[in-house]
Design a protein around this motif. Structure first.
Motif, PDB file in Angstrom:
ATOM      1  N   ALA A   1      39.844  43.255  45.417  1.00 52.11           N
ATOM      2  CA  ALA A   1      38.451  43.417  44.952  1.00 52.11           C
ATOM      3  C   ALA A   1      38.079  45.060  45.528  1.00 52.11           C
TER       4      ALA A   1
ATOM      5  N   ALA B   1      36.042  39.674  47.340  1.00 48.03           N
ATOM      6  CA  ALA B   1      36.441  38.935  46.404  1.00 48.03           C
ATOM      7  C   ALA B   1      35.603  37.757  46.168  1.00 48.03           C
TER       8      ALA B   1
ATOM      9  N   VAL C   1      34.145  40.160  41.826  1.00 47.27           N
ATOM     10  CA  VAL C   1      34.086  40.924  43.149  1.00 47.27           C
ATOM     11  C   VAL C   1      32.527  41.257  43.299  1.00 47.27           C
TER      12      VAL C   1
END
Length: 233
Positions: A165, A181, A229
């Motif tokens: 992420a 994430a 994300v």
């Protein structure tokens, strides 16, 4: 040189293939495809062992592309070929004019199967762009990545974590070490291709495509596993 003839009721055409000639097969556009090379009267494939962008640039140059274009594709991205696998362990510097000028294991010396057929993308480098879709704000969303001709697809959440992420957020221009994430299609399920799976970033990369992954289009996922994300955290 090999000569083949095809006859119609009106005329005969003759085509010539040159030893070491290259073609791209089964691509999504004319600028990409599985690499096939002509040898002793027959077309065959190239194994992807050590296949990288330097090799791809030589293929594109041999095909007449200008500039420094060429992105390597592996693991039969464009489908498996048939017939002989001619080259393996190709090692180009990136400056050669023809693929046969590069070091390799020799004609027919390989330990591969067609699931390892090498490919290249010779178009402009729009592939690998990132966008966030269907988030609750502009700072979050489902991760989508562009591949051939700018078509967007999703990323599977297998192994997806905050390191991945952070790279997505960095690529999108966020400063600092932000990036959390999200998995299991937090932002809804996408449609179309699932391009990447098993992404493994250290967290220090500049682009998601710099991270290890299973290769373009190689996945065992459905859109219920689309990765996302949040770059606000």
């Amino acid at each position: 040189m090999s000569t083949t003839e095809s006859t119609t009721s009106h005329y005969t055409t003759t085509t010539h293939q040159i030893e070491g000639e290259i073609r791209l097969v089964d691509g999504y556009s004319s600028d990409e495809g599985r690499v096939e090379i002509f040898h002793e009267g027959q077309w065959g494939t190239v194994c992807d062992d050590s296949w990288d962008d330097s090799d791809a640039r030589v293929v594109c140059r041999q095909l007449g592309y200008s500039g420094n274009v060429g992105v390597a594709r592996s693991r039969a991205t464009y489908g498996q070929g048939s017939g002989p696998i001619y080259l393996d362990d190709v090692g180009c510097s990136g400056k050669e004019s023809r693929l046969t000028d590069c070091s390799n294991g020799g004609w027919g010396n390989q330990n591969c199967d067609h699931s390892e057929d090498a490919g290249v993308y010779c178009g402009d480098k729009i592939e690998g762009k990132i966008r966030l879709v269907d988030g609750y704000s502009s700072d979050e969303g489902r991760v989508e990545i562009s591949f051939h001709e700018g078509q967007w697809g999703t990323v599977c959440d297998d192994g997806w974590d905050d390191s991945d992420a952070r790279v997505v957020c960095r690529q999108l221009g966020y400063s600092g070490n932000v990036g959390v994430a999200r998995s299991r299609a937090t932002y809804g399920q996408g449609s179309g291709p699932i391009y990447l799976d098993d992404v493994g970033c250290s967290g220090n990369e500049s682009r998601l495509t710099d991270c290890s992954n299973g290769g373009w289009n190689n996945h065992y996922c459905g859109h219920a596993e689309d990765a996302g994300v949040d770059c606000s955290i």
